[in-house]
Design a protein around this motif. Structure first.
Motif, short mmCIF file in Angstrom:
data_model
loop_
_atom_site.label_atom_id
_atom_site.label_comp_id
_atom_site.label_asym_id
_atom_site.label_seq_id
_atom_site.Cartn_x
_atom_site.Cartn_y
_atom_site.Cartn_z
N GLU A 89 50.94 -71.01 24.97
CA GLU A 89 49.64 -70.35 25.01
C GLU A 89 49.61 -69.26 26.07
O GLU A 89 49.06 -68.18 25.85
CB GLU A 89 48.55 -71.38 25.30
CG GLU A 89 48.25 -72.29 24.12
CD GLU A 89 47.19 -73.33 24.46
OE1 GLU A 89 46.84 -73.43 25.65
OE2 GLU A 89 46.74 -74.04 23.54
N GLU B 1 51.54 -66.31 24.71
CA GLU B 1 50.75 -65.61 23.69
C GLU B 1 49.66 -64.77 24.33
O GLU B 1 49.41 -63.63 23.93
CB GLU B 1 50.13 -66.64 22.75
CG GLU B 1 51.12 -67.30 21.81
CD GLU B 1 50.45 -68.39 20.97
OE1 GLU B 1 49.24 -68.61 21.17
OE2 GLU B 1 51.13 -68.99 20.14
N HIS B 2 49.01 -65.36 25.33
CA HIS B 2 47.94 -64.65 26.05
C HIS B 2 48.48 -63.37 26.68
O HIS B 2 47.90 -62.29 26.54
CB HIS B 2 47.39 -65.58 27.13
CG HIS B 2 46.21 -65.01 27.86
ND1 HIS B 2 45.62 -65.64 28.93
CD2 HIS B 2 45.51 -63.87 27.67
CE1 HIS B 2 44.63 -64.91 29.38
NE2 HIS B 2 44.54 -63.82 28.63
N TYR B 3 49.61 -63.46 27.35
CA TYR B 3 50.20 -62.31 28.04
C TYR B 3 50.59 -61.23 27.04
O TYR B 3 50.28 -60.05 27.22
CB TYR B 3 51.42 -62.77 28.84
CG TYR B 3 52.16 -61.64 29.52
CD1 TYR B 3 51.64 -61.06 30.68
CD2 TYR B 3 53.35 -61.15 29.01
CE1 TYR B 3 52.29 -60.02 31.31
CE2 TYR B 3 54.01 -60.11 29.63
CZ TYR B 3 53.49 -59.55 30.79
OH TYR B 3 54.13 -58.52 31.40
N GLU C 110 47.44 -59.47 25.56
CA GLU C 110 46.81 -58.53 26.48
C GLU C 110 47.63 -57.27 26.65
O GLU C 110 47.10 -56.16 26.68
CB GLU C 110 46.58 -59.19 27.83
CG GLU C 110 45.41 -60.16 27.85
CD GLU C 110 44.95 -60.45 29.26
OE1 GLU C 110 45.79 -60.38 30.17
OE2 GLU C 110 43.76 -60.75 29.44
N ILE D 58 45.61 -68.99 23.40
CA ILE D 58 44.66 -68.40 24.34
C ILE D 58 44.20 -67.02 23.89
O ILE D 58 43.15 -66.55 24.28
CB ILE D 58 45.28 -68.33 25.75
CG1 ILE D 58 45.44 -69.75 26.29
CG2 ILE D 58 44.44 -67.52 26.72
CD1 ILE D 58 46.02 -69.82 27.65
N ALA D 59 45.01 -66.38 22.99
CA ALA D 59 44.64 -65.05 22.52
C ALA D 59 43.27 -65.04 21.87
O ALA D 59 42.60 -64.02 21.81
CB ALA D 59 45.68 -64.55 21.51
N VAL E 120 40.20 -64.69 25.15
CA VAL E 120 40.50 -63.93 26.35
C VAL E 120 39.25 -63.88 27.21
O VAL E 120 38.17 -63.58 26.73
CB VAL E 120 40.94 -62.49 25.98
CG1 VAL E 120 41.14 -61.68 27.23
CG2 VAL E 120 42.23 -62.54 25.18
N GLU F 173 47.86 -64.12 35.50
CA GLU F 173 46.57 -64.81 35.51
C GLU F 173 46.67 -66.28 35.90
O GLU F 173 45.90 -67.12 35.42
CB GLU F 173 45.87 -64.67 34.14
CG GLU F 173 45.51 -63.22 33.82
CD GLU F 173 44.46 -63.13 32.73
OE1 GLU F 173 44.04 -64.17 32.20
OE2 GLU F 173 44.08 -62.00 32.39
#
Length: 393
Positions: free
Chosen positions: A9, A12-14, A17, A93-94, A97, A279
């Motif tokens: 997660e 994926e988030h990184y 973004e 997490i995408a 955000v 983050e």
């Protein structure tokens, strides 16, 4: 499997973004290179990503150019792509955000705020000047006047998780302050260049991600408590996370270590350096008498890679302050420390790590393994202490 899922997660988030940021910057860079030949487009990138508290003239120009770029590009594909919602197939997490509330002195822009799509209304004017004739200085003044902050009402009541975990007196005082400070931009706490606004009190109370102002304010409160009760904590030096952040975004960072000198190092037992990487908050502690670094991480994730870069940067800007080269010190991972079980309390864990490390008596981490369950209480108590500063005014 649970750990691997959290790691996936985070990745994926990184990636999400970075992809969205790159789309926006490419569109801006193309526009600026065509219409503002003398404008340095890299300044715009610094403005979008920087977490510094002050906005330089160059950054203001970047903000102005960004607004102009949005208006000029309103009918073109690049801006539409940037403002599009994530596809339903997005995972992890995408999908959620988390953007931060706008600050007076710093503004972080993302297409998404707290998981909700935030449309930018681009009004078409009947007649627009040609891009080649736009005067950047005049436009800057016009945009500044258009962007003057208006009222941002704040809720007068918050049913925060730690409400039932604090005393009646604390709860009543917090409620009274929430009713008194009804604008998100109301200043609650100041110390040096640290500012806490009403919006950040709400973030603290409602289990949101902490930013550098929260962490710096907590460290400032530790120093204040030690002045009131000498000997409560061992002597320490604190370095704001903005020192490392400024290095990443090629900005002036020496101001954040100007208080470090030979005398300060000799008189201190610890150096506390919070690090925000991808983050996630972690804590780097220098045990100055042992010439050893200890790394505190509330998640079992591989965040060690950035440590050498952070230490090297600190060594570069504090030449001659330490008796030996801090780059050669051993780096050990703190073991047996309490860890988090959610995705938003890493900042509070860093605060509690700092507070316990500098205790006069040796900390017994095995007695603090239930720290996660008390995080809502710690958040409410910190909000209470910050709000108490308003009584001095």
């Amino acid at each position: 499997m649970s750990l691997n899922e959290r790691r996936m997660e985070a990745i994926e988030h990184y990636v999400f973004e970075q992809r969205e940021m790159n789309k926006r910057l490419e569109a801006m860079e193309k526009f600026l290179s065509e219409n503002f030949p003398s404008f340095n487009s890299s300044t715009a990138a610094v403005h979008v990503q920087s977490s510094s508290r002050t906005m330089s003239d160059e950054m203001k120009k970047a903000e102005c150019a960004e607004v102009i770029a949005e208006c000029m590009f309103e009918d073109t594909q690049p801006i539409k792509d940037v403002l599009a919602k994530p596809e339903p197939s997005s995972s992890g997490i995408a999908k959620c955000v988390r953007g931060r509330v706008d600050r007076k002195a710093k503004e972080v822009k993302t297409p998404y705020t707290k998981g909700q799509y935030k449309r930018k209304v681009l009004k078409k004017a009947a007649v627009r000047p040609s891009p080649a004739k736009v005067e950047l200085t005049n436009a800057l003044i016009e945009v500044e006047s258009q962007r003057s902050p208006g009222p941002r009402p704040a809720p007068t009541k918050i049913d925060y998780p730690g409400r039932q975990m604090i005393s009646d007196d604390m709860r009543m005082f917090i409620d009274a302050c929430l009713e008194k400070y009804t604008d998100m931009s109301d200043t609650i706490y100041t110390a040096g260049n640290i500012q806490i606004f009403r919006s950040q009190i709400d973030e603290l109370l409602t289990d949101q991600y902490l930013d550098d102002n929260h962490i710096d304010a907590f460290a400032s409160l530790l120093a204040e408590k030690n002045k009131l009760r000498p000997g409560l904590y061992q002597p320490f030096i604190y370095v704001s996370s903005l020192h490392w952040a400024s290095k990443k975004y090629d900005m002036k960072s020496k101001q954040y270590v100007s208080h470090i000198n030979k005398d300060a190092v000799t008189a201190s037992n610890f150096l506390l350096l919070p690090v925000n990487d991808n983050e996630h908050w972690t804590l780097l502690v220098a045990y100055l008498k042992k010439a050893t670094w200890y790394f505190f991480d509330s998640l079992p994730n591989p965040h060690r890679a950035v440590l050498l870069i952070v230490i090297n940067h600190l060594q570069e800007e504090t030449q001659g302050c330490f008796q030996t080269d801090i780059k050669t010190w051993k780096i050990l991972e703190a073991e047996g420390v309490p860890t988090q079980t959610n995705g938003f309390d890493c900042g509070m864990f860093v605060c509690k790590y700092m507070e316990n490390v500098i205790q006069t008596n040796s900390v017994k981490w095995d007695l603090l393994m239930n720290l996660q369950a008390e995080m809502p209480k710690f958040r409410a108590e910190l909000a209470f202490i910050l709000l108490c500063s308003t009584l001095k005014r």
